[in-house]
Design a protein around this motif. Structure first.
Motif, PDB file in Angstrom:
ATOM      1  N   MET A   1      -4.416  -6.829  10.622  1.00 43.52           N
ATOM      2  CA  MET A   1      -3.590  -7.435   9.584  1.00 43.52           C
ATOM      3  C   MET A   1      -2.233  -6.732   9.536  1.00 43.52           C
ATOM      4  O   MET A   1      -2.144  -5.513   9.614  1.00 43.52           O
ATOM      5  N   TYR A   2      -1.193  -7.536   9.408  1.00 43.88           N
ATOM      6  CA  TYR A   2       0.174  -7.027   9.404  1.00 43.88           C
ATOM      7  C   TYR A   2       0.459  -6.189   8.151  1.00 43.88           C
ATOM      8  O   TYR A   2       0.174  -6.615   7.039  1.00 43.88           O
ATOM      9  N   GLU A   3       1.005  -5.019   8.355  1.00 43.43           N
ATOM     10  CA  GLU A   3       1.451  -4.157   7.261  1.00 43.43           C
ATOM     11  C   GLU A   3       2.929  -3.836   7.491  1.00 43.43           C
ATOM     12  O   GLU A   3       3.282  -3.229   8.497  1.00 43.43           O
ATOM     13  N   PRO A   4       3.791  -4.243   6.564  1.00 40.48           N
ATOM     14  CA  PRO A   4       5.225  -4.000   6.753  1.00 40.48           C
ATOM     15  C   PRO A   4       5.593  -2.527   6.643  1.00 40.48           C
ATOM     16  O   PRO A   4       4.931  -1.761   5.946  1.00 40.48           O
ATOM     17  N   LYS A   5       6.650  -2.167   7.357  1.00 41.01           N
ATOM     18  CA  LYS A   5       7.219  -0.820   7.274  1.00 41.01           C
ATOM     19  C   LYS A   5       8.450  -0.912   6.379  1.00 41.01           C
ATOM     20  O   LYS A   5       9.357  -1.705   6.646  1.00 41.01           O
ATOM     21  N   ILE A   6       8.469  -0.102   5.341  1.00 40.33           N
ATOM     22  CA  ILE A   6       9.576  -0.126   4.380  1.00 40.33           C
ATOM     23  C   ILE A   6      10.216   1.251   4.328  1.00 40.33           C
ATOM     24  O   ILE A   6       9.529   2.259   4.132  1.00 40.33           O
ATOM     25  N   ILE A   7      11.527   1.282   4.492  1.00 41.60           N
ATOM     26  CA  ILE A   7      12.300   2.510   4.317  1.00 41.60           C
ATOM     27  C   ILE A   7      12.962   2.417   2.949  1.00 41.60           C
ATOM     28  O   ILE A   7      13.625   1.425   2.637  1.00 41.60           O
ATOM     29  N   ALA A   8      12.758   3.449   2.126  1.00 41.25           N
ATOM     30  CA  ALA A   8      13.324   3.467   0.780  1.00 41.25           C
ATOM     31  C   ALA A   8      14.305   4.627   0.652  1.00 41.25           C
ATOM     32  O   ALA A   8      13.932   5.786   0.854  1.00 41.25           O
ATOM     33  N   PHE A   9      15.538   4.302   0.356  1.00 40.54           N
ATOM     34  CA  PHE A   9      16.552   5.311   0.088  1.00 40.54           C
ATOM     35  C   PHE A   9      16.612   5.486  -1.425  1.00 40.54           C
ATOM     36  O   PHE A   9      17.063   4.591  -2.139  1.00 40.54           O
ATOM     37  N   PHE A  10      16.115   6.636  -1.918  1.00 42.06           N
ATOM     38  CA  PHE A  10      16.015   6.881  -3.353  1.00 42.06           C
ATOM     39  C   PHE A  10      16.956   7.999  -3.788  1.00 42.06           C
ATOM     40  O   PHE A  10      16.972   9.076  -3.188  1.00 42.06           O
ATOM     41  N   CYS A  11      17.681   7.718  -4.856  1.00 42.70           N
ATOM     42  CA  CYS A  11      18.561   8.693  -5.500  1.00 42.70           C
ATOM     43  C   CYS A  11      17.743   9.912  -5.939  1.00 42.70           C
ATOM     44  O   CYS A  11      16.680   9.764  -6.553  1.00 42.70           O
ATOM     45  N   ASN A  12      18.223  11.093  -5.640  1.00 42.59           N
ATOM     46  CA  ASN A  12      17.545  12.337  -5.988  1.00 42.59           C
ATOM     47  C   ASN A  12      17.286  12.479  -7.488  1.00 42.59           C
ATOM     48  O   ASN A  12      16.234  12.945  -7.898  1.00 42.59           O
ATOM     49  N   TRP A  13      18.232  12.074  -8.294  1.00 46.37           N
ATOM     50  CA  TRP A  13      18.190  12.364  -9.730  1.00 46.37           C
ATOM     51  C   TRP A  13      17.344  11.390 -10.526  1.00 46.37           C
ATOM     52  O   TRP A  13      16.805  11.752 -11.572  1.00 46.37           O
ATOM     53  N   CYS A  14      17.226  10.171 -10.075  1.00 41.17           N
ATOM     54  CA  CYS A  14      16.484   9.183 -10.862  1.00 41.17           C
ATOM     55  C   CYS A  14      15.301   8.602 -10.098  1.00 41.17           C
ATOM     56  O   CYS A  14      14.151   8.889 -10.415  1.00 41.17           O
ATOM     57  N   THR A  15      15.548   7.781  -9.110  1.00 39.27           N
ATOM     58  CA  THR A  15      14.461   7.041  -8.469  1.00 39.27           C
ATOM     59  C   THR A  15      13.503   7.960  -7.719  1.00 39.27           C
ATOM     60  O   THR A  15      12.285   7.770  -7.780  1.00 39.27           O
ATOM     61  N   TYR A  16      14.012   8.978  -7.043  1.00 42.03           N
ATOM     62  CA  TYR A  16      13.118   9.909  -6.351  1.00 42.03           C
ATOM     63  C   TYR A  16      12.250  10.656  -7.359  1.00 42.03           C
ATOM     64  O   TYR A  16      11.053  10.853  -7.145  1.00 42.03           O
ATOM     65  N   THR A  17      12.851  11.041  -8.472  1.00 42.19           N
ATOM     66  CA  THR A  17      12.101  11.721  -9.531  1.00 42.19           C
ATOM     67  C   THR A  17      11.043  10.799 -10.121  1.00 42.19           C
ATOM     68  O   THR A  17       9.929  11.229 -10.429  1.00 42.19           O
ATOM     69  N   ALA A  18      11.373   9.518 -10.264  1.00 41.95           N
ATOM     70  CA  ALA A  18      10.392   8.539 -10.756  1.00 41.95           C
ATOM     71  C   ALA A  18       9.243   8.374  -9.762  1.00 41.95           C
ATOM     72  O   ALA A  18       8.079   8.241 -10.169  1.00 41.95           O
ATOM     73  N   ALA A  19       9.557   8.390  -8.471  1.00 45.59           N
ATOM     74  CA  ALA A  19       8.504   8.291  -7.454  1.00 45.59           C
ATOM     75  C   ALA A  19       7.598   9.517  -7.521  1.00 45.59           C
ATOM     76  O   ALA A  19       6.372   9.410  -7.386  1.00 45.59           O
ATOM     77  N   ASP A  20       8.191  10.670  -7.760  1.00 43.83           N
ATOM     78  CA  ASP A  20       7.409  11.883  -7.922  1.00 43.83           C
ATOM     79  C   ASP A  20       6.519  11.783  -9.161  1.00 43.83           C
ATOM     80  O   ASP A  20       5.344  12.156  -9.127  1.00 43.83           O
ATOM     81  N   LEU A  21       7.070  11.259 -10.256  1.00 45.96           N
ATOM     82  CA  LEU A  21       6.291  11.043 -11.478  1.00 45.96           C
ATOM     83  C   LEU A  21       5.119  10.107 -11.211  1.00 45.96           C
ATOM     84  O   LEU A  21       3.998  10.354 -11.665  1.00 45.96           O
ATOM     85  N   ALA A  22       5.369   9.044 -10.464  1.00 45.86           N
ATOM     86  CA  ALA A  22       4.289   8.108 -10.119  1.00 45.86           C
ATOM     87  C   ALA A  22       3.194   8.834  -9.345  1.00 45.86           C
ATOM     88  O   ALA A  22       2.004   8.618  -9.585  1.00 45.86           O
ATOM     89  N   GLY A  23       3.593   9.721  -8.452  1.00 48.22           N
ATOM     90  CA  GLY A  23       2.620  10.463  -7.658  1.00 48.22           C
ATOM     91  C   GLY A  23       1.790  11.427  -8.491  1.00 48.22           C
ATOM     92  O   GLY A  23       0.559  11.438  -8.401  1.00 48.22           O
ATOM     93  N   VAL A  24       2.449  12.229  -9.321  1.00 50.42           N
ATOM     94  CA  VAL A  24       1.697  13.199 -10.126  1.00 50.42           C
ATOM     95  C   VAL A  24       0.879  12.509 -11.214  1.00 50.42           C
ATOM     96  O   VAL A  24      -0.111  13.061 -11.688  1.00 50.42           O
ATOM     97  N   SER A  25       1.265  11.287 -11.589  1.00 45.41           N
ATOM     98  CA  SER A  25       0.501  10.510 -12.577  1.00 45.41           C
ATOM     99  C   SER A  25      -0.612   9.696 -11.911  1.00 45.41           C
ATOM    100  O   SER A  25      -1.283   8.917 -12.572  1.00 45.41           O
ATOM    101  N   ARG A  26      -0.735   9.854 -10.593  1.00 46.95           N
ATOM    102  CA  ARG A  26      -1.754   9.168  -9.791  1.00 46.95           C
ATOM    103  C   ARG A  26      -1.661   7.639  -9.881  1.00 46.95           C
ATOM    104  O   ARG A  26      -2.669   6.954  -9.860  1.00 46.95           O
ATOM    105  N   MET A  27      -0.432   7.160  -9.989  1.00 45.57           N
ATOM    106  CA  MET A  27      -0.205   5.709  -9.936  1.00 45.57           C
ATOM    107  C   MET A  27      -0.216   5.338  -8.462  1.00 45.57           C
ATOM    108  O   MET A  27       0.554   5.879  -7.682  1.00 45.57           O
ATOM    109  N   GLN A  28      -1.068   4.419  -8.083  1.00 44.58           N
ATOM    110  CA  GLN A  28      -1.173   4.066  -6.679  1.00 44.58           C
ATOM    111  C   GLN A  28      -0.229   2.931  -6.334  1.00 44.58           C
ATOM    112  O   GLN A  28      -0.160   1.941  -7.059  1.00 44.58           O
ATOM    113  N   TYR A  29       0.500   3.125  -5.249  1.00 39.05           N
ATOM    114  CA  TYR A  29       1.325   2.042  -4.721  1.00 39.05           C
ATOM    115  C   TYR A  29       1.171   2.001  -3.216  1.00 39.05           C
ATOM    116  O   TYR A  29       0.647   2.927  -2.607  1.00 39.05           O
TER     117      TYR A  29
END
Length: 137
Positions: A1-29
């Motif tokens: 089954m096809y799984e897309p490859k996604i490159i995400a350019f995330f701002c250090n101060w906001c979006t990257y920090t939010a991704a880190d929050l998602a990780g430590v909060s065990r939100m699965q994506y």
């Protein structure tokens, strides 16, 4: 089954920090997203986006601070201008503009990172792999 490859350019101060929050909060994506941390979304040069597609990405996601909240004052305004330019340029190099997505995500929005990554993955699955070889712009 096809799984897309996604490159995400995330701002250090906001979006990257939010991704880190998602990780430590065990939100699965979707594990399809490979995050590249940049100091500001305004530093994402259109050439980087084209290069990501050229190297095999099926989609590119740019995440930055909400307008008015940029740590570098107007970096996200630069991001928006470049994003709109890229949306017009991509079809000329053989890429559907829907394969590029821009989201404003603050540091406290880990849930939004999860939702956006999952939505974008599903959209790209429906589109299928990037078929056309990217022409150098």
């Amino acid at each position: 089954m096809y799984e897309p490859k996604i490159i995400a350019f995330f701002c250090n101060w906001c979006t990257y920090t939010a991704a880190d929050l998602a990780g430590v909060s065990r939100m699965q994506y979707a594990p399809n997203v490979r995050i590249v941390r940049v100091m500001c979304s305004g530093r994402v040069d259109p050439e980087l986006v084209i290069k990501a597609f050229d190297l095999g990405a099926d989609g590119v996601l740019i995440g930055g601070c909400h307008p008015g909240d940029c740590h570098y004052q107007n970096g996200n305004h630069k991001t928006l201008r470049r994003y709109l330019l890229l949306k017009k340029l991509l079809p000329q190099v053989g890429i559907e503009p829907e394969r590029l997505r821009l989201e404003w995500i603050s540091a406290s929005e880990g849930e939004k990172v999860r939702r956006v990554c999952n939505e974008f993955t599903e959209e790209l699955k429906k589109m299928g792999p990037l078929k056309k070889e990217v022409k150098n712009a």
